[in-house]
Design a protein around this motif. Sequence first.
Motif, PDB file in Angstrom:
ATOM      1  N   GLN A 433       0.831  -1.263   0.091  1.00 35.19           N
ATOM      2  CA  GLN A 433      -0.122   0.001   0.040  1.00 35.19           C
ATOM      3  C   GLN A 433       1.103   1.181   0.041  1.00 35.19           C
ATOM      4  OE1 GLN A 433      -2.284  -0.760   3.499  1.00 35.19           O
ATOM      5  NE2 GLN A 433      -4.034  -1.931   2.467  1.00 35.19           N
ATOM      6  N   TYR A 434       1.669   1.289   0.821  1.00 32.65           N
ATOM      7  CA  TYR A 434       2.998   2.182   0.819  1.00 32.65           C
ATOM      8  C   TYR A 434       3.479   2.619  -0.706  1.00 32.65           C
ATOM      9  CZ  TYR A 434       7.233   5.199   1.583  1.00 32.65           C
ATOM     10  OH  TYR A 434       8.224   5.914   1.410  1.00 32.65           O
ATOM     11  N   GLN A 435       3.718   1.421  -1.307  1.00 29.40           N
ATOM     12  CA  GLN A 435       4.559   1.526  -2.608  1.00 29.40           C
ATOM     13  C   GLN A 435       3.371   2.249  -3.630  1.00 29.40           C
ATOM     14  OE1 GLN A 435       5.526  -2.638  -3.343  1.00 29.40           O
ATOM     15  NE2 GLN A 435       7.432  -2.156  -3.151  1.00 29.40           N
ATOM     16  N   LYS A 436       2.012   1.785  -3.395  1.00 31.32           N
ATOM     17  CA  LYS A 436       1.318   2.315  -4.180  1.00 31.32           C
ATOM     18  C   LYS A 436       0.898   4.013  -4.032  1.00 31.32           C
ATOM     19  CE  LYS A 436      -2.712   2.782  -7.044  1.00 31.32           C
ATOM     20  NZ  LYS A 436      -2.540   3.111  -8.377  1.00 31.32           N
ATOM     21  N   TYR A 438       2.943   5.967  -2.862  1.00 34.47           N
ATOM     22  CA  TYR A 438       4.076   6.628  -3.371  1.00 34.47           C
ATOM     23  C   TYR A 438       4.215   6.922  -4.861  1.00 34.47           C
ATOM     24  CZ  TYR A 438       8.585   8.804  -2.606  1.00 34.47           C
ATOM     25  OH  TYR A 438       9.836   9.665  -2.138  1.00 34.47           O
ATOM     26  N   MET A 439       3.862   5.567  -5.517  1.00 30.41           N
ATOM     27  CA  MET A 439       3.717   5.678  -6.960  1.00 30.41           C
ATOM     28  C   MET A 439       2.681   6.734  -7.413  1.00 30.41           C
ATOM     29  SD  MET A 439       2.127   2.551  -9.497  1.00 30.41           S
ATOM     30  CE  MET A 439       3.595   1.586  -9.269  1.00 30.41           C
ATOM     31  N   ARG A 536      12.470   5.527 -10.859  1.00 22.98           N
ATOM     32  CA  ARG A 536      11.643   4.595 -10.375  1.00 22.98           C
ATOM     33  C   ARG A 536      11.954   3.186 -10.433  1.00 22.98           C
ATOM     34  NH1 ARG A 536       6.144   7.688 -12.767  1.00 22.98           N
ATOM     35  NH2 ARG A 536       5.011   6.908 -11.043  1.00 22.98           N
ATOM     36  N   ARG A 537      11.036   2.385 -10.056  1.00 20.25           N
ATOM     37  CA  ARG A 537      11.467   0.685 -10.354  1.00 20.25           C
ATOM     38  C   ARG A 537      11.784   0.430 -11.650  1.00 20.25           C
ATOM     39  NH1 ARG A 537       8.728  -4.214 -10.191  1.00 20.25           N
ATOM     40  NH2 ARG A 537       9.903  -5.950  -9.035  1.00 20.25           N
ATOM     41  N   LEU A 538      13.071  -0.158 -11.616  1.00 25.41           N
ATOM     42  CA  LEU A 538      13.619  -0.762 -12.958  1.00 25.41           C
ATOM     43  C   LEU A 538      13.939   0.282 -13.915  1.00 25.41           C
ATOM     44  CD1 LEU A 538      10.890  -3.980 -13.065  1.00 25.41           C
ATOM     45  CD2 LEU A 538      13.319  -4.112 -12.295  1.00 25.41           C
ATOM     46  N   GLU A 539      14.399   1.355 -13.369  1.00 30.76           N
ATOM     47  CA  GLU A 539      14.828   2.319 -14.387  1.00 30.76           C
ATOM     48  C   GLU A 539      16.262   2.476 -14.413  1.00 30.76           C
ATOM     49  OE1 GLU A 539      11.077   5.223 -15.320  1.00 30.76           O
ATOM     50  OE2 GLU A 539      12.401   6.035 -13.711  1.00 30.76           O
TER      51      GLU A 539
END
Length: 567
Positions: A433-436, A438-439, A536-539
């Motif tokens: 939920q935290y990742q969402k 922040y996204m 961001r993730r995988l960048e």
Amino acid sequence: MDLDTSTWEKTAQAKGQAILKAIPLEWRVPQPIPPVDVTGAYIQGFLNAREIEITEADAVAITTQTTSGKWSAVEVTEAFCHRAAIAHQLVNCLHEIFFEDALRVAKELDENFAATGKPTGPLHGLPVSLKDQFHVKGVETTMGYVGWIGTFEGNKDDPRAGVVESELVRELRNLGAVLFCKTSVPLTLMTGETANNIIGYTWNPNNRRLSSGGSSGGEGALLALRGSPAGFGSDIGGSIRIPAAFNGVFGLRPSTGRMPYEGVANSIDGQNTVLSVVGPMATSIGSLKLLFKAVLSQEPWLYDPLALPLPWRDDLEMETQKLIKESSGRGPLLSFGIMRHDGVVQPHPPVKEAMVFVTHILKELGHQMIEWDPQLCKEGQEIAERAYNMDSGEDLLSHISLSGEAQIPQCLVETGKHLNAREVAALNVQKRQYQKKYMDHWNSTSKKTATGRPVDAIVCPTAPHAAVIPGKFRHTGYTSFVNVLDYTSVVTPISRVDKGIHRFEPLPQFLSEVDQMVYDAEIYHGAPVGIQLIGRRLEEEKVLALAEYISKNIADFGGEGYVQPRA
């Protein structure tokens, strides 16, 4: 040896002496070492001109020479073995030395090149150092635990001892790299300083009164002394980025699955809420890219069940470079979030100034700056802390108890309540939920940018201080929230503490109890300051391209960031 010395102390002392004995007598350095900057001219004083020429080059320049046959692998390897041996005597940065095997491998590479006229791979003849978590055949892995000496990860009579190699090690060999040493780590790994009962404290080469950081502190210190052109560390809460910043070198924390972790030793292994990742550390951004691309070319996803089938994406790199190129004189095609503090601990004057310096450069280049809300950090920090301590320190204490060795002040083992399965599941839900959250926040910045796109990256401190005073590391908040998000982050050097400029500034108010941290300009003088660029993730391809661009401009504006590869 004192007759009252305990068994574990004798074992630790014997191991420490064995490391020193692996250094040839002609490479020994007179003791004691003064508490000064031992980089640059100081360590060069122990080398000849040819060794200095080779070891001052970065990995890109070295491989340009070795893959073309202009420099031999043996000559390059011997130069770095010599410099690494000196570095260890200056700052205690090595756990394992296997120079003879490295020279044997280098000789085979030279012979193969002479026979075929072709290099073995893109890393042909490049010496590469490894944090002492990676298994190498014929070489011990202690990870700073006395109880691991003479065992396989603490297990006696284990047939894997001295036989098993980490997947990354296998791939590096295939690429033509020459592995020659393993670098120091702190007891348990879970701390921002590097100290253990085997070699003692790993000092900062730029100021030997300060810390090299942790847990990849030995790697950072060795790179700062140019005892290695490039190496690999690991990061679960800042363990690549903190030593990179403290030692004035570059480090990449990739997202999980980009680099192979198969066969790597670890503390709190099996804890999957916040995963540790492997990443490169080096003396230039170009070197990070070289190592990262080379490993991906080995298709690690075919050999590591947790590695993602995601090769290097030229299109993402080229798209980023196009934005950089087109942004010149055409308005802000790039935008950056500026996070000046994490809401818990305010940065010391040198770090604060480094952030101002980077922000100024980006504005001068025409890019848009957006102030980043630090409040989003706090929940990520709390999730990380709960994940690290969910077993109440049982795993860490079990490894310490193998020998009965004493804990050290830097060892951050926290005991308390064990989390049960339901509580672990709840923590994982909170993380998601935290990742969402922040996204969504990142996406929302598209409403504030001139481009209509979300910000391209976040610029923020790596730590609230420069290389820390021993025993004073207290806060991983600037890095651990990134691990919870699983975002990509690159650290680049910016400046150094100057006691004549970075004087103490009394704060009008503290953000927290931890905010009341000691700053003394006299003690910190000369310590490097590095900032992190977060994508961001995988960048990884995008963040490396942006980091190279920013780092080059930092150097053009008089900062420390960019290392120009030599032909």
